[in-house]
Each structure stands twice: as structure tokens, then as C-alpha cells.
Design a protein around this motif. Structure first.
Motif, PDB file in Angstrom:
ATOM      1  N   ILE A 280     -11.485  20.075  -5.806  1.00 56.84           N
ATOM      2  CA  ILE A 280     -12.783  19.570  -5.355  1.00 56.84           C
ATOM      3  C   ILE A 280     -12.553  18.243  -4.639  1.00 56.84           C
ATOM      4  N   ARG A 281     -13.156  18.065  -3.478  1.00 56.08           N
ATOM      5  CA  ARG A 281     -12.937  16.899  -2.619  1.00 56.08           C
ATOM      6  C   ARG A 281     -11.438  16.682  -2.365  1.00 56.08           C
ATOM      7  N   PRO A 282     -10.778  17.639  -1.714  1.00 52.88           N
ATOM      8  CA  PRO A 282      -9.330  17.552  -1.502  1.00 52.88           C
ATOM      9  C   PRO A 282      -8.888  16.294  -0.760  1.00 52.88           C
TER      10      PRO A 282
ATOM     11  N   GLN B  67       0.834  -1.206   0.000  1.00 48.96           N
ATOM     12  CA  GLN B  67       0.000   0.000   0.000  1.00 48.96           C
ATOM     13  C   GLN B  67       0.870   1.258   0.000  1.00 48.96           C
ATOM     14  N   LYS B  68       1.992   1.196   0.746  1.00 49.01           N
ATOM     15  CA  LYS B  68       2.924   2.341   0.752  1.00 49.01           C
ATOM     16  C   LYS B  68       3.462   2.597  -0.649  1.00 49.01           C
ATOM     17  N   LEU B  69       3.775   1.513  -1.364  1.00 43.35           N
ATOM     18  CA  LEU B  69       4.283   1.647  -2.739  1.00 43.35           C
ATOM     19  C   LEU B  69       3.211   2.243  -3.659  1.00 43.35           C
ATOM     20  N   ILE B  70       1.983   1.773  -3.479  1.00 43.30           N
ATOM     21  CA  ILE B  70       0.875   2.284  -4.310  1.00 43.30           C
ATOM     22  C   ILE B  70       0.661   3.774  -4.039  1.00 43.30           C
ATOM     23  N   ASN B  71       0.715   4.149  -2.747  1.00 40.66           N
ATOM     24  CA  ASN B  71       0.542   5.568  -2.386  1.00 40.66           C
ATOM     25  C   ASN B  71       1.647   6.425  -2.981  1.00 40.66           C
ATOM     26  N   ARG B  72       2.878   5.905  -2.936  1.00 39.67           N
ATOM     27  CA  ARG B  72       4.013   6.647  -3.505  1.00 39.67           C
ATOM     28  C   ARG B  72       3.834   6.829  -5.013  1.00 39.67           C
ATOM     29  N   HIS B  73       3.400   5.751  -5.675  1.00 37.76           N
ATOM     30  CA  HIS B  73       3.168   5.805  -7.123  1.00 37.76           C
ATOM     31  C   HIS B  73       2.102   6.870  -7.454  1.00 37.76           C
ATOM     32  N   PHE B  74       1.011   6.865  -6.683  1.00 40.55           N
ATOM     33  CA  PHE B  74      -0.087   7.814  -6.891  1.00 40.55           C
ATOM     34  C   PHE B  74       0.419   9.258  -6.794  1.00 40.55           C
ATOM     35  N   GLU B  75       1.198   9.495  -5.744  1.00 39.86           N
ATOM     36  CA  GLU B  75       1.726  10.836  -5.512  1.00 39.86           C
ATOM     37  C   GLU B  75       2.685  11.268  -6.622  1.00 39.86           C
TER      38      GLU B  75
ATOM     39  N   ILE C 134      -1.112  18.635  -2.263  1.00 46.61           N
ATOM     40  CA  ILE C 134      -1.810  19.925  -2.085  1.00 46.61           C
ATOM     41  C   ILE C 134      -0.771  21.025  -1.794  1.00 46.61           C
ATOM     42  N   LYS C 135       0.241  20.684  -1.005  1.00 48.15           N
ATOM     43  CA  LYS C 135       1.304  21.669  -0.696  1.00 48.15           C
ATOM     44  C   LYS C 135       2.087  22.049  -1.953  1.00 48.15           C
ATOM     45  N   LYS C 136       2.263  21.079  -2.867  1.00 47.72           N
ATOM     46  CA  LYS C 136       2.943  21.374  -4.148  1.00 47.72           C
ATOM     47  C   LYS C 136       2.088  22.338  -4.985  1.00 47.72           C
ATOM     48  N   LEU C 137       0.762  22.147  -4.921  1.00 43.88           N
ATOM     49  CA  LEU C 137      -0.147  23.023  -5.673  1.00 43.88           C
ATOM     50  C   LEU C 137      -0.014  24.465  -5.195  1.00 43.88           C
TER      51      LEU C 137
ATOM     52  N   PHE D 268     -17.209  12.790   5.218  1.00 43.77           N
ATOM     53  CA  PHE D 268     -15.789  12.484   4.998  1.00 43.77           C
ATOM     54  C   PHE D 268     -14.968  13.343   5.959  1.00 43.77           C
ATOM     55  N   PRO D 269     -15.022  13.021   7.260  1.00 43.68           N
ATOM     56  CA  PRO D 269     -14.441  13.932   8.266  1.00 43.68           C
ATOM     57  C   PRO D 269     -12.932  14.134   8.139  1.00 43.68           C
ATOM     58  N   GLU D 270     -12.234  13.226   7.420  1.00 41.86           N
ATOM     59  CA  GLU D 270     -10.776  13.420   7.281  1.00 41.86           C
ATOM     60  C   GLU D 270     -10.437  14.703   6.520  1.00 41.86           C
ATOM     61  N   VAL D 271     -11.441  15.270   5.836  1.00 39.79           N
ATOM     62  CA  VAL D 271     -11.191  16.508   5.096  1.00 39.79           C
ATOM     63  C   VAL D 271     -10.852  17.667   6.046  1.00 39.79           C
ATOM     64  N   LYS D 272     -11.207  17.531   7.317  1.00 45.37           N
ATOM     65  CA  LYS D 272     -10.906  18.599   8.281  1.00 45.37           C
ATOM     66  C   LYS D 272      -9.401  18.861   8.384  1.00 45.37           C
ATOM     67  N   GLN D 273      -8.599  17.829   8.108  1.00 46.03           N
ATOM     68  CA  GLN D 273      -7.137  18.003   8.151  1.00 46.03           C
ATOM     69  C   GLN D 273      -6.642  18.891   7.001  1.00 46.03           C
ATOM     70  N   TYR D 274      -7.509  19.162   6.038  1.00 45.61           N
ATOM     71  CA  TYR D 274      -7.116  19.931   4.852  1.00 45.61           C
ATOM     72  C   TYR D 274      -7.498  21.407   4.942  1.00 45.61           C
ATOM     73  N   PHE D 275      -8.350  21.739   5.909  1.00 47.42           N
ATOM     74  CA  PHE D 275      -8.885  23.099   5.982  1.00 47.42           C
ATOM     75  C   PHE D 275      -7.807  24.180   5.849  1.00 47.42           C
ATOM     76  N   ASP D 276      -6.734  24.042   6.635  1.00 54.53           N
ATOM     77  CA  ASP D 276      -5.735  25.113   6.719  1.00 54.53           C
ATOM     78  C   ASP D 276      -4.762  25.170   5.541  1.00 54.53           C
ATOM     79  N   LEU D 277      -4.851  24.193   4.637  1.00 55.62           N
ATOM     80  CA  LEU D 277      -3.922  24.181   3.495  1.00 55.62           C
ATOM     81  C   LEU D 277      -4.354  25.160   2.405  1.00 55.62           C
ATOM     82  N   PHE D 278      -5.576  25.652   2.516  1.00 52.29           N
ATOM     83  CA  PHE D 278      -6.146  26.468   1.435  1.00 52.29           C
ATOM     84  C   PHE D 278      -6.327  27.922   1.855  1.00 52.29           C
ATOM     85  N   ASP D 279      -6.270  28.807   0.858  1.00 55.28           N
ATOM     86  CA  ASP D 279      -6.559  30.227   1.119  1.00 55.28           C
ATOM     87  C   ASP D 279      -8.035  30.364   1.510  1.00 55.28           C
ATOM     88  N   THR D 280      -8.897  29.691   0.738  1.00 55.60           N
ATOM     89  CA  THR D 280     -10.319  29.653   1.097  1.00 55.60           C
ATOM     90  C   THR D 280     -10.845  28.247   0.865  1.00 55.60           C
ATOM     91  N   PHE D 281     -11.664  27.813   1.781  1.00 56.04           N
ATOM     92  CA  PHE D 281     -12.236  26.472   1.706  1.00 56.04           C
ATOM     93  C   PHE D 281     -13.757  26.613   1.688  1.00 56.04           C
TER      94      PHE D 281
END
Length: 326
Positions: free
Chosen positions: A94-96, A66-74, A104-107, A125-138
Motif C-alpha cells: 500500500i502506497r508503494p 541522506q544517502k546513509l539514511i536511505n541505505r540504512h532504511f533499505e 519492491i524488486k526484492k519483494l 503523489f505523482p512519483e508513484v507512476k515510476q512504480y506502476f510496472d513493478l507490480f503484477d497488478t496495480f
């Protein structure tokens, strides 16, 4: 001639949605680019497959692959980003939560305006809460309190598609619904079908399931594959009334209200929040509450109440996109 503003859209590869967004962005005067979460198939490199076998069987660690698959995806996402290769005026994700935080940090390095839109409920999808602060506006269609960069915005309809109006049939109107199977929704739909069984209506109800439902309602068409947006619009155009059964994890209005607005279709819903919107009119939108099913019959007989152009245009994509880049 002024150069068009460059707009990168990053979103899940979900049915025919990405193309609709791209086409509407073009109509709205942008130069659009697209990255989705659809990447090339993962393949082991070198000795990775042997290493995986070893780790899985000796160390009982199933997570290595799974780690390899995640690395490939990224890596694939980053490669796709590099291939486009420019700075953007705007990036909308959309749906970060479908994308790695590192991506997202590269973007963020590629634009001065990084915006998110969560088109599903936050609690869904509560895990999206970890993404709130990465954006100028959410943006999301629900109200989120105590978060400085989160703004509420409604859904919209795609206004690059031509409007289509056919007269409302007061005799034997066609009621249409398509949605995913939720246990809590099933009870509501069964009850609704039951309550209106004596009325002169035609029902087109499609439920998409992942696991075969234990019990099936003969008035419902059960489907395995998602109906494309285009196919859905055909159904919308051929219907008189759109049905909306609110998802208990949602706290806003579904896209059905906005399709109803654009294509002049009535809506029957159990979402009481719709009363607070300027497009709400009791001849067009019936709210199921306090067991008031018998009043639906009266509602079916009323013609569609035409709304002003101004109200309708307010909820189109062109307006929506200008609002979120402001």
C-alpha cells in the motif's frame, strides 16, 4: 485442515491502520505478515560522522548523510523481510512510493503475485507512476488510462469490526467531519458552515493542520495530532451524517462513503461521482452542487433509507481483498 495462504502486507506505519488490515486479513482466512516503513533509528557507523562533516563543510555537499539514511532504511527493510523468511502466496504493498524501488524488486522474488494499492490520488503523489510496472497488478481508486496493469477499485470498510446501527435523528442531527487542512478545502468548509448556520444541526468538524492556519473558524476544532481510526469510528458511530469535502487532487470516493454504508450513516458531499454507484440513494447521500444548500434542510428530515445486505457486503474488506488477489 488446509494450510492458510501466506499474505505479506507492506504499508506505511500510519496511525492504527496496519493492525486493522492484519486483523481483517486474519478474519478473511489468511496467515498475515506485516512490514511497515517504521525502522530502527539511523546511527553513524565507524568514521561516517567525521566523513559527513568533511563532505558537508569542504565539498558543500549536504546529501551524504541522506544517502546513509536511505541505505540504512533499505537494509532494515530487507532485514525485516529476511526475518520473516518465507515465500508468500500474495504480497500487497500500500502506497508503494513510501518504499525504495530496489526493495519492491526484492519483494518480487518472494511471491508469484505482487500487488499494489495506492490509497491516495495518483496526482497527489505523482512519483508513484515510476512504480506502476513493478507490480503484477496495480490498484487505485481512480481511473488511470493507457496503463495495462492498472485497475480501478473502490475503497472499502473494515468488516471484521462489528456493525453498529443507531437510529437516525431527524431532530438536531450530528454532522461529523475529520480531515487534513487544505487551503482549497477550507473555503468549501467555511461556506458550508455559513450556509447551514440557520438549520437545527450539531456540528463536529475536526481539521488537522501541520502549520497553524492564519484564520480560524470558531465552529471548527483544530487539532495537531491525527485522530486514530478507532477514535474516528467512535465519532462516526455517534454521528448521524458524515461530511465529505472532496480533495481536488482525488478522483474517486473517500472511505467515508463506505463507513456510511456499513454503519448506516447519511453523507453530505460535494463529490458528484457518487451518483454513479449502486449504493447511491438521494435520501442517504446529499450532493452539494449548483448552490443547492437550501435543499439540505429537507434532506435532514428524511429517515435513512436501508440498503440491501448484498450491496453493503459488496464493499467490505473481505470482498475487496478477494477481488484484488483474483
Amino acid at each position: 485442515m488446509m494450510a492458510k495462504e501466506k499474505f505479506l502486507l507492506v504499508m506505511p506505519d500510519y496511525s492504527d491502520f496496519p493492525q486493522l488490515f492484519v486483523d481483517n486479513l486474519t478474519k478473511s482466512g489468511f496467515e498475515p505478515f506485516l512490514i511497515t516503513n517504521k525502522v530502527s533509528k539511523f546511527k553513524y557507523r565507524g568514521l561516517e560522522s567525521i566523513k559527513n562533516l568533511f563532505i558537508k563543510n569542504i565539498f558543500r555537499d549536504k546529501g551524504y548523510k541522506q544517502k546513509l539514511i536511505n541505505r540504512h532504511f533499505e537494509e532494515e527493510l530487507e532485514r525485516n523481510l529476511s526475518a520473516i523468511g518465507s515465500q508468500f502466496d500474495y504480497i500487497l504493498v500500500i502506497r508503494p512510493d513510501n518504499f525504495p524501488v530496489s526493495f519492491i524488486k526484492k519483494l518480487k522474488e518472494k511471491t508469484s503475485k505482487l500487488i499494489a494499492y495506492q490509497w491516495d490520488g495518483i496526482e497527489k503523489f505523482p512519483e508513484v507512476k515510476q512504480y506502476f510496472d513493478l507490480f503484477d497488478t496495480f490498484f487505485c481508486f481512480e481511473e488511470v488510462k493507457n496503463q495495462h496493469n492498472i485497475k480501478q477499485i473502490t475503497n472499502f470498510y473494515f468488516d471484521h469490526l462489528p456493525p453498529f446501527h443507531q437510529p437516525y435523528h431527524t431532530e438536531n442531527p450530528n454532522l461529523y467531519f475529520v480531515g487534513l487542512y487544505w487551503k482549497s478545502r477550507e473555503e468549501k468548509i467555511d461556506r458550508f458552515i455559513d450556509e447551514i448556520s440557520g438549520f437545527n444541526v450539531h456540528l463536529s468538524i475536526f481539521i488537522q493542520y501541520f502549520k497553524e492556519p492564519e484564520r480560524k473558524n470558531s465552529k471548527i476544532t483544530y487539532i495537531k495530532n491525527r485522530i486514530t481510526f478507532e477514535k474516528n469510528l467512535e465519532h462516526v458511530k455517534n454521528s448521524d451524517i458524515l461530511l465529505d469535502f472532496v480533495d481536488p487532487l482525488h478522483n474517486g470516493l473517500s472511505i467515508r462513503f463506505f463507513e456510511g454504508l456499513y454503519y448506516q450513516k447519511k453523507v453530505i458531499t460535494d463529490n458528484v461521482m457518487v451518483k454513479n454507484y449502486d449504493f447511491y440513494h438521494p435520501d442517504n447521500i446529499f450532493i452539494v452542487e449548483n448552490d443547492n444548500y437550501k435543499n439540505i434542510e429537507q434532506f435532514l428530515k428524511k429517515p435513512y433509507h436501508k440498503l440491501t445486505e448484498e450491496i453493503v457486503e459488496k464493499y467490505g474488506f473481505s470482498n475487496w481483498i478477494r477481488e484484488i488477489i483474483k
